[in-house]
Design an enzyme around this catalytic site. Sequence first.
Site, PDB file in Angstrom:
ATOM      1  N   ASP A   1      57.251  69.998  39.925  1.00  0.00           N
ATOM      2  CA  ASP A   1      55.715  70.616  39.321  1.00  0.00           C
ATOM      3  C   ASP A   1      54.966  69.766  40.243  1.00  0.00           C
ATOM      4  O   ASP A   1      54.826  68.440  39.883  1.00  0.00           O
ATOM      5  CB  ASP A   1      55.672  70.295  38.002  1.00  0.00           C
TER       6      ASP A   1
ATOM      7  N   MET B   1      51.155  68.868  40.814  1.00  0.00           N
ATOM      8  CA  MET B   1      49.764  69.302  40.245  1.00  0.00           C
ATOM      9  C   MET B   1      48.562  68.141  40.649  1.00  0.00           C
ATOM     10  O   MET B   1      48.942  67.160  41.132  1.00  0.00           O
ATOM     11  CB  MET B   1      49.796  68.706  38.533  1.00  0.00           C
TER      12      MET B   1
ATOM     13  N   HIS C   1      56.569  74.268  42.349  1.00  0.00           N
ATOM     14  CA  HIS C   1      55.546  74.867  41.649  1.00  0.00           C
ATOM     15  C   HIS C   1      54.243  74.295  41.976  1.00  0.00           C
ATOM     16  O   HIS C   1      53.942  73.113  41.560  1.00  0.00           O
ATOM     17  CB  HIS C   1      56.120  74.657  40.086  1.00  0.00           C
TER      18      HIS C   1
ATOM     19  N   MET D   1      50.692  73.866  41.374  1.00  0.00           N
ATOM     20  CA  MET D   1      49.735  73.927  40.616  1.00  0.00           C
ATOM     21  C   MET D   1      48.583  73.191  41.316  1.00  0.00           C
ATOM     22  O   MET D   1      48.103  72.283  40.758  1.00  0.00           O
ATOM     23  CB  MET D   1      50.198  73.563  39.130  1.00  0.00           C
TER      24      MET D   1
ATOM     25  N   HIS E   1      63.525  72.155  39.826  1.00  0.00           N
ATOM     26  CA  HIS E   1      61.839  72.580  39.769  1.00  0.00           C
ATOM     27  C   HIS E   1      61.191  71.322  39.880  1.00  0.00           C
ATOM     28  O   HIS E   1      61.284  70.354  38.933  1.00  0.00           O
ATOM     29  CB  HIS E   1      61.793  73.216  38.323  1.00  0.00           C
TER      30      HIS E   1
ATOM     31  N   ASP F   1      58.868  79.369  32.349  1.00  0.00           N
ATOM     32  CA  ASP F   1      58.666  78.284  32.369  1.00  0.00           C
ATOM     33  C   ASP F   1      57.689  77.676  31.379  1.00  0.00           C
ATOM     34  O   ASP F   1      56.534  78.010  31.309  1.00  0.00           O
ATOM     35  CB  ASP F   1      57.801  77.798  33.804  1.00  0.00           C
ATOM     36  N   GLY F   2      58.094  76.827  30.676  1.00  0.00           N
ATOM     37  CA  GLY F   2      57.428  76.324  29.606  1.00  0.00           C
ATOM     38  C   GLY F   2      57.691  76.402  28.186  1.00  0.00           C
ATOM     39  O   GLY F   2      58.061  77.659  27.826  1.00  0.00           O
ATOM     40  N   GLY F   3      58.042  75.312  27.370  1.00  0.00           N
ATOM     41  CA  GLY F   3      58.513  75.389  26.187  1.00  0.00           C
ATOM     42  C   GLY F   3      60.093  76.039  26.053  1.00  0.00           C
ATOM     43  O   GLY F   3      60.021  76.503  24.819  1.00  0.00           O
TER      44      GLY F   3
ATOM     45  N   SER G   1      63.309  70.950  35.151  1.00  0.00           N
ATOM     46  CA  SER G   1      61.863  70.438  35.704  1.00  0.00           C
ATOM     47  C   SER G   1      61.967  68.856  35.448  1.00  0.00           C
ATOM     48  O   SER G   1      62.101  68.584  34.622  1.00  0.00           O
ATOM     49  CB  SER G   1      60.830  71.073  34.878  1.00  0.00           C
TER      50      SER G   1
ATOM     51  N   GLY H   1      62.195  71.428  31.084  1.00  0.00           N
ATOM     52  CA  GLY H   1      61.807  69.896  31.357  1.00  0.00           C
ATOM     53  C   GLY H   1      62.172  69.113  30.273  1.00  0.00           C
ATOM     54  O   GLY H   1      63.258  68.606  30.359  1.00  0.00           O
ATOM     55  N   SER H   2      61.597  69.160  28.957  1.00  0.00           N
ATOM     56  CA  SER H   2      61.716  68.341  28.082  1.00  0.00           C
ATOM     57  C   SER H   2      63.120  68.843  27.263  1.00  0.00           C
ATOM     58  O   SER H   2      63.778  67.520  26.690  1.00  0.00           O
ATOM     59  CB  SER H   2      60.505  68.099  27.069  1.00  0.00           C
TER      60      SER H   2
ATOM     61  N   GLY I   1      50.434  72.634  33.387  1.00  0.00           N
ATOM     62  CA  GLY I   1      49.697  71.493  33.501  1.00  0.00           C
ATOM     63  C   GLY I   1      50.598  70.270  32.691  1.00  0.00           C
ATOM     64  O   GLY I   1      50.267  69.081  33.049  1.00  0.00           O
ATOM     65  N   PHE I   2      51.292  70.538  31.719  1.00  0.00           N
ATOM     66  CA  PHE I   2      51.825  69.704  30.835  1.00  0.00           C
ATOM     67  C   PHE I   2      53.078  70.316  30.580  1.00  0.00           C
ATOM     68  O   PHE I   2      53.489  71.210  30.259  1.00  0.00           O
ATOM     69  CB  PHE I   2      51.018  69.295  29.600  1.00  0.00           C
ATOM     70  N   GLY I   3      54.319  69.320  30.233  1.00  0.00           N
ATOM     71  CA  GLY I   3      55.333  69.408  29.801  1.00  0.00           C
ATOM     72  C   GLY I   3      55.220  69.250  28.072  1.00  0.00           C
ATOM     73  O   GLY I   3      54.151  69.036  27.779  1.00  0.00           O
TER      74      GLY I   3
ATOM     75  N   MET J   1      54.679  82.175  33.290  1.00  0.00           N
ATOM     76  CA  MET J   1      54.226  80.741  32.554  1.00  0.00           C
ATOM     77  C   MET J   1      54.475  81.236  31.176  1.00  0.00           C
ATOM     78  O   MET J   1      53.654  82.176  30.451  1.00  0.00           O
ATOM     79  CB  MET J   1      53.056  80.400  32.826  1.00  0.00           C
TER      80      MET J   1
HETATM   81  C1  DX5 Z   1      54.198  73.037  33.072  1.00  0.00           C
HETATM   82  C2  DX5 Z   1      55.337  72.976  34.148  1.00  0.00           C
HETATM   83  C3  DX5 Z   1      56.531  73.076  33.634  1.00  0.00           C
HETATM   84  C4  DX5 Z   1      56.854  71.880  32.892  1.00  0.00           C
HETATM   85  C5  DX5 Z   1      57.698  72.404  31.865  1.00  0.00           C
HETATM   86  O1  DX5 Z   1      53.071  73.294  33.450  1.00  0.00           O
HETATM   87  O2  DX5 Z   1      55.091  74.029  35.039  1.00  0.00           O
HETATM   88  O3  DX5 Z   1      57.709  73.452  34.591  1.00  0.00           O
HETATM   89  O4  DX5 Z   1      57.550  70.983  33.313  1.00  0.00           O
HETATM   90  O5  DX5 Z   1      58.055  71.454  30.691  1.00  0.00           O
HETATM   91  P1  DX5 Z   1      58.583  71.662  29.547  1.00  0.00           P
HETATM   92  O6  DX5 Z   1      60.079  72.522  29.513  1.00  0.00           O
HETATM   93  O7  DX5 Z   1      58.664  70.610  28.513  1.00  0.00           O
HETATM   94  O8  DX5 Z   1      57.699  72.944  28.442  1.00  0.00           O
HETATM   95 ZN    ZN Z   2      56.718  74.456  36.252  1.00  0.00          ZN
END
Ligand code: DX5
Ligand code: ZN
Length: 226
Positions: free
Chosen positions: A38, A40, A69, A71, A36, A178-180, A11, A200-201, A145-147, A140
């Site tokens: 994102d 928003m 994605h 959002m 991916h 997706d997420g964490g 991501s 992502g991170s 909303g946030f990484g 999810m």
């Molecule tokens: C969050 C996004 C994710 C985000 C994941 O709303 O949909 O795709 O980039 O980031 P990480 O991998 O850092 O949780």
């Molecule tokens: Zn995403």
Amino acid sequence: MDKASVKLAPSILAADFARLGEQVAEAERAGADRIHVDVMDGHFVHNISMGAPIVHSLRRVTNLQLEIHMMITDPDFFLDEFVKAGSDSFLVHWEGNNNLHRTVQRIKSLGKRAGVAINPATPAVALEQILPDVDQILVMTVNPGFGHQRFIDSTVPKIRRVRHMIAAVKPECELEVDGGIDEATAPLTVAAGANVLVAGSSIFGNGLEVCCAMQRLRQAIGDGPR
Ligand code: DX5
Ligand code: ZN
């Protein structure tokens, strides 16, 4: 889940936007399955990220599939623009969409792959009616909303439930999370049945080279280096 068939979808939300092309190229060289993106709008989630111009620029520098994605409160309104920019697939949310079936059919009529995403508080059963129509389900594993958020453990049994539904109704449908997602959580999701991991991170935001970060994730799920 066959570990060798698990796909990684970096991501770019966590990427260095000043070096976005480079970072995507690194991910491609390291064997990413797709990118991916994102999107928003500050309404559907409390954050603003990127729009179709980014997809347009990425389309010129990568052959990877660009997965969007959405959002945003009105995904239908923006589909044409994102398709024109070079998108390959769309993930739209179950939440807040009164006409999800119509949205999915529009995506398909544009010749693109369609996926439906559910938030942590949305039960697997919400997918029952739409599952036969989609190519992907996105569970999810954080609130969108946030990484850089912490993985929500209670989503694991839901991933398992969705995997059973997919096996019974549409085995070719992908199950994405997706997420964490990192070295600690990726194996839990794969064991529960996920076959596409968005990260992502743990790929762009941990100070490692993109290729090393991806290799670590692969090793964590028991898939050897490529
Ligand atoms: C969050 C996004 C994710 C985000 C994941 O709303 O949909 O795709 O980039 O980031 P990480 O991998 O850092 O949780
Ligand atoms: Zn995403």
